[in-house]
Design a protein around this motif. Structure first.
Motif, mmCIF file in Angstrom:
data_model
loop_
_atom_site.group_PDB
_atom_site.id
_atom_site.type_symbol
_atom_site.label_atom_id
_atom_site.label_comp_id
_atom_site.label_asym_id
_atom_site.label_seq_id
_atom_site.Cartn_x
_atom_site.Cartn_y
_atom_site.Cartn_z
ATOM 1 N N PRO A 18 -76.772 66.638 34.336
ATOM 2 C CA PRO A 18 -77.023 65.270 33.520
ATOM 3 C C PRO A 18 -76.238 64.042 33.851
ATOM 4 O O PRO A 18 -76.504 62.744 33.876
ATOM 5 C CB PRO A 18 -76.987 65.617 32.381
ATOM 6 C CG PRO A 18 -76.404 66.977 31.912
ATOM 7 C CD PRO A 18 -76.441 67.739 33.353
ATOM 8 N N TYR A 19 -74.893 64.506 34.211
ATOM 9 C CA TYR A 19 -73.802 63.447 34.318
ATOM 10 C C TYR A 19 -73.905 62.830 35.705
ATOM 11 O O TYR A 19 -73.662 61.731 35.971
ATOM 12 C CB TYR A 19 -72.616 63.956 34.254
ATOM 13 C CG TYR A 19 -72.235 64.213 32.871
ATOM 14 C CD1 TYR A 19 -71.898 63.332 31.781
ATOM 15 C CD2 TYR A 19 -72.040 65.702 32.246
ATOM 16 C CE1 TYR A 19 -71.553 63.662 30.591
ATOM 17 C CE2 TYR A 19 -72.130 65.763 31.050
ATOM 18 C CZ TYR A 19 -71.708 64.918 30.152
ATOM 19 O OH TYR A 19 -71.298 65.361 28.861
ATOM 20 N N CYS A 20 -74.604 63.531 36.637
ATOM 21 C CA CYS A 20 -74.778 63.008 38.032
ATOM 22 C C CYS A 20 -76.082 62.132 37.850
ATOM 23 O O CYS A 20 -75.912 60.966 38.483
ATOM 24 C CB CYS A 20 -75.387 64.264 38.952
ATOM 25 S SG CYS A 20 -74.145 65.535 39.317
ATOM 26 N N ALA B 207 -74.472 58.748 36.371
ATOM 27 C CA ALA B 207 -73.893 58.340 37.398
ATOM 28 C C ALA B 207 -74.560 57.419 38.483
ATOM 29 O O ALA B 207 -74.533 56.187 38.777
ATOM 30 C CB ALA B 207 -72.811 59.062 38.187
ATOM 31 N N LYS B 208 -75.793 58.088 38.863
ATOM 32 C CA LYS B 208 -76.736 57.329 39.778
ATOM 33 C C LYS B 208 -77.438 56.132 39.127
ATOM 34 O O LYS B 208 -77.664 55.353 39.791
ATOM 35 C CB LYS B 208 -77.693 58.653 40.202
ATOM 36 C CG LYS B 208 -77.039 59.505 41.067
ATOM 37 C CD LYS B 208 -78.234 60.474 41.866
ATOM 38 C CE LYS B 208 -78.878 61.593 41.055
ATOM 39 N NZ LYS B 208 -79.582 62.482 41.651
ATOM 40 N N VAL C 41 -69.211 68.488 39.199
ATOM 41 C CA VAL C 41 -69.967 67.459 39.806
ATOM 42 C C VAL C 41 -70.260 66.495 38.543
ATOM 43 O O VAL C 41 -70.424 66.846 37.265
ATOM 44 C CB VAL C 41 -71.111 67.919 40.434
ATOM 45 C CG1 VAL C 41 -70.853 68.597 41.684
ATOM 46 C CG2 VAL C 41 -72.121 68.679 39.864
ATOM 47 N N PRO C 42 -70.391 65.233 38.786
ATOM 48 C CA PRO C 42 -70.356 64.688 39.973
ATOM 49 C C PRO C 42 -68.910 64.289 40.332
ATOM 50 O O PRO C 42 -68.153 64.468 39.467
ATOM 51 C CB PRO C 42 -70.989 63.069 39.959
ATOM 52 C CG PRO C 42 -70.796 62.848 38.388
ATOM 53 C CD PRO C 42 -70.882 64.295 37.853
ATOM 54 N N GLY D 205 -65.452 61.901 37.969
ATOM 55 C CA GLY D 205 -66.746 61.996 37.567
ATOM 56 C C GLY D 205 -67.361 60.949 37.012
ATOM 57 O O GLY D 205 -67.086 59.912 37.035
ATOM 58 N N PHE D 206 -68.321 61.137 35.917
ATOM 59 C CA PHE D 206 -69.210 60.209 35.614
ATOM 60 C C PHE D 206 -68.348 59.572 34.305
ATOM 61 O O PHE D 206 -68.342 58.106 34.267
ATOM 62 C CB PHE D 206 -70.622 60.772 34.719
ATOM 63 C CG PHE D 206 -71.064 59.651 33.595
ATOM 64 C CD1 PHE D 206 -71.788 58.347 34.449
ATOM 65 C CD2 PHE D 206 -70.948 59.627 32.344
ATOM 66 C CE1 PHE D 206 -72.375 57.466 33.753
ATOM 67 C CE2 PHE D 206 -71.450 58.740 31.595
ATOM 68 C CZ PHE D 206 -72.167 57.435 32.099
ATOM 69 N N ASP D 207 -67.732 60.086 33.551
ATOM 70 C CA ASP D 207 -66.614 59.531 32.648
ATOM 71 C C ASP D 207 -65.700 58.535 33.282
ATOM 72 O O ASP D 207 -65.708 57.396 32.736
ATOM 73 C CB ASP D 207 -65.861 60.622 31.670
ATOM 74 C CG ASP D 207 -66.949 61.256 30.786
ATOM 75 O OD1 ASP D 207 -68.106 60.824 30.497
ATOM 76 O OD2 ASP D 207 -66.515 62.285 30.339
ATOM 77 N N ASP D 208 -65.167 58.856 34.394
ATOM 78 C CA ASP D 208 -64.013 58.073 35.140
ATOM 79 C C ASP D 208 -64.865 56.739 35.534
ATOM 80 O O ASP D 208 -64.342 55.666 35.444
ATOM 81 C CB ASP D 208 -63.485 58.622 36.154
ATOM 82 C CG ASP D 208 -62.777 60.041 35.629
ATOM 83 O OD1 ASP D 208 -61.954 59.830 34.742
ATOM 84 O OD2 ASP D 208 -63.016 61.225 36.354
ATOM 85 N N LEU D 209 -66.087 57.190 35.989
ATOM 86 C CA LEU D 209 -66.961 55.808 36.614
ATOM 87 C C LEU D 209 -67.336 54.816 35.565
ATOM 88 O O LEU D 209 -67.250 53.481 35.686
ATOM 89 C CB LEU D 209 -68.282 56.547 37.162
ATOM 90 C CG LEU D 209 -69.095 55.257 37.988
ATOM 91 C CD1 LEU D 209 -68.360 54.724 39.234
ATOM 92 C CD2 LEU D 209 -70.455 55.775 38.276
#
Length: 87
Positions: free
Chosen positions: A13-15, A18-19, A52-53, A64-68
């Motif tokens: 779900p985090y991928c 992010a997408k 991932v991601p 990962g997503f949190d960082d993004l």
């Protein structure tokens, strides 16, 4: 512009988040599924992380997503990917 690379799986779900974030900003990215044999090892050797991601701007690990999402909240995605910074 720097190449954006994202290591993912189809079930993460985090991928997907992010997408969706990158798609919403119109940022093209190269998606690499880590499920084929050896690809996860490539990601781990590149990032040192197993989850991932894993997102890279050029050779820079974003995380990962949190960082993004944190980078986006600070306005950093546009700064890092601006042609001036990439060149």
């Amino acid at each position: 512009m720097l190449e954006v690379t994202m290591y993912t799986t189809t079930t993460c779900p985090y991928c997907r988040k992010a997408k969706r974030l990158l798609d919403g900003k119109g940022i093209a990215y190269k998606e690499i599924d880590v499920r084929p044999l050896g690809v996860k090892n490539e990601m781990v050797s590149r990032s040192g992380r197993r989850t991932v991601p894993q997102i890279f701007f050029g050779n820079r690990l974003v995380g990962g997503f949190d960082d993004l999402a944190q980078l986006e909240s600070e306005g950093g995605i546009d700064v890092v990917l601006s042609p001036r910074m990439a060149g």
